[in-house]
Design an enzyme around this catalytic site. Structure first.
Site, PDB file in Angstrom:
ATOM      1  N   SER A 286      80.479  44.811  52.226  1.00 18.55           N
ATOM      2  CA  SER A 286      79.816  46.100  52.036  1.00 18.55           C
ATOM      3  C   SER A 286      78.739  46.050  50.955  1.00 18.55           C
ATOM      4  O   SER A 286      77.817  46.838  50.960  1.00 18.55           O
ATOM      5  CB  SER A 286      80.834  47.205  51.740  1.00 18.55           C
ATOM      6  OG  SER A 286      81.532  46.912  50.562  1.00 18.55           O
TER       7      SER A 286
ATOM      8  N   TYR B  24      91.567  34.758  37.678  1.00 16.65           N
ATOM      9  CA  TYR B  24      90.428  34.594  38.590  1.00 16.65           C
ATOM     10  C   TYR B  24      90.059  33.110  38.737  1.00 16.65           C
ATOM     11  O   TYR B  24      89.851  32.606  39.842  1.00 16.65           O
ATOM     12  CB  TYR B  24      89.255  35.395  38.022  1.00 16.65           C
ATOM     13  CG  TYR B  24      88.031  35.494  38.897  1.00 16.65           C
ATOM     14  CD1 TYR B  24      87.990  36.374  39.972  1.00 16.65           C
ATOM     15  CD2 TYR B  24      86.902  34.732  38.623  1.00 16.65           C
ATOM     16  CE1 TYR B  24      86.848  36.490  40.759  1.00 16.65           C
ATOM     17  CE2 TYR B  24      85.756  34.840  39.401  1.00 16.65           C
ATOM     18  CZ  TYR B  24      85.732  35.717  40.464  1.00 16.65           C
ATOM     19  OH  TYR B  24      84.595  35.822  41.223  1.00 16.65           O
TER      20      TYR B  24
ATOM     21  N   ALA C 263      91.948  30.539  38.226  1.00 12.32           N
ATOM     22  CA  ALA C 263      93.013  29.815  38.931  1.00 12.32           C
ATOM     23  C   ALA C 263      92.873  30.001  40.438  1.00 12.32           C
ATOM     24  O   ALA C 263      93.000  29.047  41.217  1.00 12.32           O
ATOM     25  CB  ALA C 263      94.387  30.310  38.466  1.00 12.32           C
TER      26      ALA C 263
END
Lengths: 247, 78
Positions: A14, A154, A156
């Site tokens: 989007s 994040y 990882a």
């Protein structure tokens, strides 16, 4: 490059990078199904694809829900044909210092950014195996390679998908399916606009090309990996980061 | 209409690229017909399509020979 006859499924389309990817694949002739978490988002995707003269539409998908994934892959199959290109782009951040991180923040990131890649890849692979062709491209992040304070979760997940990519590339290479990752550096999107101005300036100074990337910079890399020209590239991570990290 | 045995064997020949003579009933996909693990997954996919059914993973793992595939299809769909 030409992607006529290809059916691309792009998650998180989007806005930001996902939107740029959907538009670029559409411009190259692919039929594009972009997904969003809300009906409004899906309609916006349909609208921008139509405006750009691209084939395809938006659909609602919750990448953390196996039932939703199955339904969307089925709908794409019956409306347009089985996906031949999957772009795992959907992702979120829940930044926090590890010492403050809540289990929910960890789990949400792993589920949305990593488990979704597993689920979606599994869902489209059957059609690709039969077709003896396919492209799975996952959008990672430079922090999966460099690390970043406040982003243990994040980073990882983003590092995890690189291992996933390499393993799957080995599993299904014999069927003509390539599996790659694109690791963006700092791209000018809502996600990075959330950073304080000071931090953004410091970031730009660490980038040899002296600017944040544009979503289109990532879209071009994804489109290349999706194209027939990239047929001999698999298990690879393409870093698109203005030189801020060079493996 | 061909028998289940003929249909199963035809799929095995197509999927594994082997000859009809090799596809004896006691042939093992991996040991005798040179299939790797991915080939066996694809073979089950092809059986599912031919016989319009879903073979659960736990069952699929047990289908390792030509006769095993014929027996499974006969028992569950015949």
């Amino acid at each position: 490059m030409n992607l006529e006859q290809q059916i691309a499924l792009v998650t998180g389309a989007s806005r930001g990078i996902g939107r740029a990817i959907a538009l670029e694949l559409g411009r190259l002739g692919a039929t594009v199904v972009g997904t969003a978490t809300s009906e409004t988002g899906a309609q916006a995707i349909s609208a921008y694809l139509a405006e750009a003269g691209a084939k395809g539409c938006g659909m609602v998908l919750n990448v953390t829900d196996p039932v939703s994934i199955e339904a969307v892959v089925k709908a794409v199959g019956s409306d347009f044909g089985a996906p031949t290109i999957l772009v795992n782009n959907a992702g979120i951040t829940r930044d926090n210092l590890l010492m403050r991180m809540k289990d929910e923040e960890w789990d949400e990131i792993i589920t949305t950014n990593l488990s979704s890649v597993y689920r979606l890849s599994k869902a489209v692979i059957r059609g690709m195996m039969k077709a003896r062709q396919g492209r799975i491209i996952t959008v990672g992040s430079v922090v999966g390679s460099t690390g970043n304070p406040g982003q243990t979760n994040y980073a990882a997940a983003k590092a995890g998908l690189l291992g996933f990519t390499k393993s799957l590339a080995r599993e299904i290479g014999s069927r003509g399916i390539t599996v790659n990752a694109v690791a963006p550096g700092f791209i000018d999107t809502d996600m990075t606009r959330a950073l304080p101005a000071e931090q953004r300036e410091a970031l730009v100074r660490s980038i040899p090309l002296e600017r944040l990337g544009a979503p289109e910079d990532i879209a071009h890399a994804v489109a290349f990996l999706a194209s027939p020209q990239a047929a001999y590239i698999t298990g690879e991570t393409l870093h698109v980061n203005g030189g801020m990290y060079m493996p | 209409m061909s028998s289940i045995e003929e249909r199963v064997k035809k799929i095995i020949i197509e999927q594994l690229g082997v000859t009809e003579a090799q596809v004896t009933n006691d042939a093992s996909f991996v040991d005798d017909l040179g299939a790797d693990s991915l080939d066996t997954v694809e073979l089950v996919m092809a059986l599912e399509e031919e016989f319009e059914c879903e073979i659960p993973d736990e069952d699929a793992e047990k289908i390792t020979t030509v006769q095993g595939a014929i027996d499974y299809v006969t028992a569950h769909l015949g």
